[in-house]
Design an enzyme around this catalytic site. Structure first.
Site, PDB file in Angstrom:
ATOM      1  N   SER A 124       0.803  -1.116  -0.095  1.00  0.00           N
ATOM      2  CA  SER A 124       0.049  -0.098  -0.259  1.00  0.00           C
ATOM      3  C   SER A 124       0.792   1.257  -0.035  1.00  0.00           C
ATOM      4  CB  SER A 124      -0.936  -0.036   1.308  1.00  0.00           C
ATOM      5  OG  SER A 124      -1.547   1.086   1.540  1.00  0.00           O
ATOM      6  N   TYR A 148      -1.767  -1.106  10.939  1.00  0.00           N
ATOM      7  CA  TYR A 148      -2.094  -1.737   9.710  1.00  0.00           C
ATOM      8  C   TYR A 148      -0.786  -1.269   8.812  1.00  0.00           C
ATOM      9  CZ  TYR A 148      -3.493  -1.675   4.960  1.00  0.00           C
ATOM     10  OH  TYR A 148      -3.616  -1.906   3.365  1.00  0.00           O
ATOM     11  N   LYS A 152       2.388  -3.907   6.683  1.00  0.00           N
ATOM     12  CA  LYS A 152       2.661  -3.914   5.359  1.00  0.00           C
ATOM     13  C   LYS A 152       4.424  -3.766   5.291  1.00  0.00           C
ATOM     14  CE  LYS A 152      -1.341  -4.449   3.438  1.00  0.00           C
ATOM     15  NZ  LYS A 152      -1.519  -5.549   2.736  1.00  0.00           N
TER      16      LYS A 152
HETATM   17  P1  NAD Z   1     -10.848  -7.133   1.205  1.00  0.00           P
HETATM   18  O1  NAD Z   1     -11.061  -7.156   2.711  1.00  0.00           O
HETATM   19  O2  NAD Z   1     -11.994  -7.081   0.471  1.00  0.00           O
HETATM   20  O3  NAD Z   1     -10.170  -8.685   0.722  1.00  0.00           O
HETATM   21  C1  NAD Z   1      -9.370  -9.327   1.677  1.00  0.00           C
HETATM   22  C2  NAD Z   1      -9.674 -11.003   1.478  1.00  0.00           C
HETATM   23  O4  NAD Z   1      -8.920 -11.487   2.505  1.00  0.00           O
HETATM   24  C3  NAD Z   1     -11.256 -10.963   2.077  1.00  0.00           C
HETATM   25  O5  NAD Z   1     -11.854 -11.756   1.284  1.00  0.00           O
HETATM   26  C4  NAD Z   1     -10.883 -11.767   3.545  1.00  0.00           C
HETATM   27  O6  NAD Z   1     -11.862 -12.697   3.784  1.00  0.00           O
HETATM   28  C5  NAD Z   1      -9.550 -12.448   3.227  1.00  0.00           C
HETATM   29  N1  NAD Z   1      -8.837 -12.805   4.511  1.00  0.00           N
HETATM   30  C6  NAD Z   1      -8.573 -11.970   5.275  1.00  0.00           C
HETATM   31  N2  NAD Z   1      -7.695 -12.612   6.391  1.00  0.00           N
HETATM   32  C7  NAD Z   1      -7.519 -13.657   5.806  1.00  0.00           C
HETATM   33  C8  NAD Z   1      -6.876 -14.954   6.371  1.00  0.00           C
HETATM   34  N3  NAD Z   1      -6.293 -14.958   7.607  1.00  0.00           N
HETATM   35  N4  NAD Z   1      -6.890 -16.280   5.733  1.00  0.00           N
HETATM   36  C9  NAD Z   1      -7.496 -16.090   4.537  1.00  0.00           C
HETATM   37  N5  NAD Z   1      -8.331 -15.269   3.890  1.00  0.00           N
HETATM   38  C10 NAD Z   1      -8.125 -13.819   4.522  1.00  0.00           C
HETATM   39  O7  NAD Z   1      -9.791  -6.129   0.826  1.00  0.00           O
HETATM   40  P2  NAD Z   1      -9.261  -5.660  -0.430  1.00  0.00           P
HETATM   41  O8  NAD Z   1      -9.667  -4.297  -0.728  1.00  0.00           O
HETATM   42  O9  NAD Z   1      -9.352  -6.682  -1.585  1.00  0.00           O
HETATM   43  O10 NAD Z   1      -7.643  -5.583  -0.292  1.00  0.00           O
HETATM   44  C11 NAD Z   1      -6.695  -6.653  -0.440  1.00  0.00           C
HETATM   45  C12 NAD Z   1      -5.318  -6.514  -0.086  1.00  0.00           C
HETATM   46  O11 NAD Z   1      -4.996  -5.139  -0.772  1.00  0.00           O
HETATM   47  C13 NAD Z   1      -5.148  -6.458   1.550  1.00  0.00           C
HETATM   48  O12 NAD Z   1      -4.022  -6.987   1.638  1.00  0.00           O
HETATM   49  C14 NAD Z   1      -5.232  -4.844   1.760  1.00  0.00           C
HETATM   50  O13 NAD Z   1      -4.350  -4.386   2.804  1.00  0.00           O
HETATM   51  C15 NAD Z   1      -4.558  -4.446   0.185  1.00  0.00           C
HETATM   52  N6  NAD Z   1      -4.663  -2.891   0.146  1.00  0.00           N
HETATM   53  C16 NAD Z   1      -6.176  -2.501  -0.323  1.00  0.00           C
HETATM   54  C17 NAD Z   1      -6.271  -1.082  -0.436  1.00  0.00           C
HETATM   55  C18 NAD Z   1      -7.651  -0.749  -0.803  1.00  0.00           C
HETATM   56  O14 NAD Z   1      -7.886   0.582  -0.801  1.00  0.00           O
HETATM   57  N7  NAD Z   1      -8.394  -1.509  -0.993  1.00  0.00           N
HETATM   58  C19 NAD Z   1      -5.189  -0.354  -0.597  1.00  0.00           C
HETATM   59  C20 NAD Z   1      -3.771  -0.806  -0.368  1.00  0.00           C
HETATM   60  C21 NAD Z   1      -3.623  -2.082  -0.089  1.00  0.00           C
HETATM   61  C1  UD1 Z   2      -6.863   4.960   3.878  1.00  0.00           C
HETATM   62  C2  UD1 Z   2      -5.930   4.618   4.845  1.00  0.00           C
HETATM   63  C3  UD1 Z   2      -4.982   3.793   4.115  1.00  0.00           C
HETATM   64  C4  UD1 Z   2      -5.418   2.714   3.261  1.00  0.00           C
HETATM   65  C5  UD1 Z   2      -6.476   2.905   2.462  1.00  0.00           C
HETATM   66  C6  UD1 Z   2      -7.247   1.799   1.921  1.00  0.00           C
HETATM   67  C7  UD1 Z   2      -6.029   6.015   6.629  1.00  0.00           C
HETATM   68  C8  UD1 Z   2      -5.666   7.211   7.320  1.00  0.00           C
HETATM   69  N1  UD1 Z   2      -5.550   5.644   5.544  1.00  0.00           N
HETATM   70  O1  UD1 Z   2      -6.514   5.744   2.782  1.00  0.00           O
HETATM   71  O2  UD1 Z   2      -4.048   3.196   4.834  1.00  0.00           O
HETATM   72  O3  UD1 Z   2      -4.387   1.915   2.572  1.00  0.00           O
HETATM   73  O4  UD1 Z   2      -7.580   3.806   3.045  1.00  0.00           O
HETATM   74  O5  UD1 Z   2      -8.054   1.120   2.458  1.00  0.00           O
HETATM   75  O6  UD1 Z   2      -7.236   5.513   7.047  1.00  0.00           O
HETATM   76  N2  UD1 Z   2     -12.831  11.106   3.386  1.00  0.00           N
HETATM   77  C9  UD1 Z   2     -13.606  12.194   3.707  1.00  0.00           C
HETATM   78  N3  UD1 Z   2     -14.897  11.267   4.377  1.00  0.00           N
HETATM   79  C10 UD1 Z   2     -15.115   9.972   4.573  1.00  0.00           C
HETATM   80  C11 UD1 Z   2     -14.157   9.100   3.971  1.00  0.00           C
HETATM   81  C12 UD1 Z   2     -12.915   9.896   3.344  1.00  0.00           C
HETATM   82  O7  UD1 Z   2     -13.552  13.229   3.855  1.00  0.00           O
HETATM   83  O8  UD1 Z   2     -16.147   9.840   4.774  1.00  0.00           O
HETATM   84  C13 UD1 Z   2     -11.472  11.473   2.728  1.00  0.00           C
HETATM   85  C14 UD1 Z   2     -10.135  11.289   3.537  1.00  0.00           C
HETATM   86  O9  UD1 Z   2     -10.055  12.225   4.440  1.00  0.00           O
HETATM   87  C15 UD1 Z   2      -9.071  11.446   2.508  1.00  0.00           C
HETATM   88  C16 UD1 Z   2     -10.124  11.039   1.356  1.00  0.00           C
HETATM   89  O10 UD1 Z   2     -11.376  11.119   1.555  1.00  0.00           O
HETATM   90  O11 UD1 Z   2      -8.727  12.896   2.200  1.00  0.00           O
HETATM   91  C17 UD1 Z   2      -9.738   9.496   1.002  1.00  0.00           C
HETATM   92  O12 UD1 Z   2      -9.868   8.777   2.295  1.00  0.00           O
HETATM   93  P1  UD1 Z   2     -10.067   7.088   2.108  1.00  0.00           P
HETATM   94  O13 UD1 Z   2     -10.879   6.310   1.101  1.00  0.00           O
HETATM   95  O14 UD1 Z   2     -10.473   6.678   3.584  1.00  0.00           O
HETATM   96  O15 UD1 Z   2      -8.563   6.844   1.658  1.00  0.00           O
HETATM   97  P2  UD1 Z   2      -7.129   7.148   2.201  1.00  0.00           P
HETATM   98  O16 UD1 Z   2      -7.206   7.934   3.543  1.00  0.00           O
HETATM   99  O17 UD1 Z   2      -6.253   7.850   1.149  1.00  0.00           O
END
Ligand code: NAD
Ligand code: UD1
Length: 338
Positions: A124, A148, A152
């Site tokens: 991330s 969190y 990572k």
């Molecule tokens: P998500 O929660 O939709 O998907 C994660 C999946 O992992 C889920 O289906 C959950 O059931 C499964 N899981 C969790 N723990 C587990 C375990 N111990 N064993 C087996 N399965 C398990 O989340 P996502 O948004 O698809 O994110 C996927 C990955 O990407 C995560 O590692 C997350 O940290 C990373 N990531 C996501 C974002 C984002 O904005 N969505 C941003 C940066 C990084």
């Molecule tokens: C957040 C997490 C980041 C994670 C990512 C994906 C924090 C501080 N960071 O990123 O670690 O990898 O989500 O899961 O939580 N916002 C509003 N109102 C809302 C929600 C968000 O104003 O109800 C604003 C936030 O202040 C930010 C932007 O929208 O400026 C994006 O927020 P968000 O979608 O939560 O993502 P990040 O904060 O970038």
């Protein structure tokens, strides 16, 4: 290739499964369903016309992983499984270190035991901490501001040590910026349990009348309109980035490579609200609220390395992100009213 997706029924994993199948790969999903539903497999099968095996298991269970890796003849793993709620990680750090760090250790042990050494890891942009300069390139110093983010970072460091010790590994660390939107089919998308933490699913639910109004967290940042700026990337582009990374690491020399997956373009919270309203002809009522702890003013990627080395750049614009999010929200509403 035959690819195991840990967390394969989650938001990002499911879109990557669709992208891999459309480019001729085969996938097996491995998920404990902690934050997803097995119905995603039915939807993926409808999208791809392909049967997709689901192993319901936990990545902390090494035997279950070894069994899945051998039984399905797996050649590579894409590792999405993890917990991702920043606030929850502050309140329950042990749960996060156990699930994310111990889970990944268990996975790489099982992979080594089975001779599977090709791995793509979901990292991330949170590993960059407070940006010292923008856009963020992969050489920007790393740090963590919450448990969190620290999981990572610890996993990235663990993978770096593994790659240094054994050059047979082929590892891609992908640092995602802000994935949003949904598959064109409207069948899969982001549907968090409870009240969403992230901006786009919150906006969708306000527009649908499921939530009353959006709280804009701060309008006094040093940004053009005072609200936070982020690099939103369409989930289908992000998924294509995984296919490009996997296809690349099996051909190149370094045992570990790191790429940003972002667009390089920042949008503010109010830009997002305005675009969502305009594209979908809906209203998104909002009010300005205090800043959220841990937020930074601006965060966006340099996507140059991925463009150069993977031959991948994001193709879909903000309008497509807003339209697909809304289309998925409406599909959900129709299903719920059935
Ligand atoms: P998500 O929660 O939709 O998907 C994660 C999946 O992992 C889920 O289906 C959950 O059931 C499964 N899981 C969790 N723990 C587990 C375990 N111990 N064993 C087996 N399965 C398990 O989340 P996502 O948004 O698809 O994110 C996927 C990955 O990407 C995560 O590692 C997350 O940290 C990373 N990531 C996501 C974002 C984002 O904005 N969505 C941003 C940066 C990084
Ligand atoms: C957040 C997490 C980041 C994670 C990512 C994906 C924090 C501080 N960071 O990123 O670690 O990898 O989500 O899961 O939580 N916002 C509003 N109102 C809302 C929600 C968000 O104003 O109800 C604003 C936030 O202040 C930010 C932007 O929208 O400026 C994006 O927020 P968000 O979608 O939560 O993502 P990040 O904060 O970038």
């Amino acid at each position: 290739m035959n690819i195991l997706l840990t967390g394969g029924t989650g938001y990002i994993g499911s879109h990557v499964a669709a992208a891999l199948i459309s480019t001729g790969h085969e996938v097996v999903c491995f998920d404990n369903l902690a934050n997803s539903d097995a119905v995603v497999i039915d939807r993926l099968e409808a999208i791809t016309g392909t049967a997709i095996p689901l192993v319901v298991g936990d990545i902390r269970d090494g035997d279950a992983l070894r069994h899945a890796l051998t039984e399905h003849g797996v050649e590579a793993v894409i590792h999405f499984a993890g917990l991702k709620a920043v606030g929850e990680s502050v309140a329950q750090p042990i749960k996060y270190y156990d699930n994310n760090v111990r889970g990944t250790l268990s996975l790489v042990e099982a992979m080594a035991d089975c001779g599977v050494k090709t791995l793509v890891f979901s990292s991330s942009a949170t590993v960059y901490g407070e940006p010292r300069y923008l856009p963020l390139d992969e050489s920007h110093p790393t740090s963590a501001t919450n448990p969190y983010g620290r999981t990572k970072l610890m996993i990235e460091e663990m993978l770096t040590d593994i790659a240094a010790a054994d050059p047979d590994w082929r590892i891609a660390t992908l640092r995602y910026f802000n994935p949003v939107g949904a598959h064109d089919s409207g069948l899969i998308g982001e549907n968090p349990n409870g009240i969403p933490n992230n901006l786009m699913p919150f906006i969708s639910r306000v527009a649908a009348g499921r939530l009353a109004e959006l709280s804009v967290f701060g309008n006094d940042y040093d940004t053009p309109d005072g609200t936070g700026v982020r690099d939103y990337i369409h989930i289908v582009d992000l998924a294509d980035g995984h296919v490009a990374a996997l296809d690349t690491i099996v051909k190149i020399e370094p045992a570990l490579s790191t790429w940003n997956l972002g667009t390089g373009q920042g949008y503010s919270v109010l830009d997002m609200v305005e675009a969502f309203e305009r594209v979908n002809s809906v209203r998104v009522p909002y009010r300005v609220a205090p800043r959220r702890d841990g937020d930074v003013a601006s965060c966006y990627a340099s996507p140059e390395r991925a463009a150069r080395e993977l031959g991948w750049t994001a193709q879909r614009d903000l309008e497509a992100m807003c339209a697909s999010s809304w289309s998925f929200e409406r599909t959900l509403a129709m299903r719920n009213s059935d």
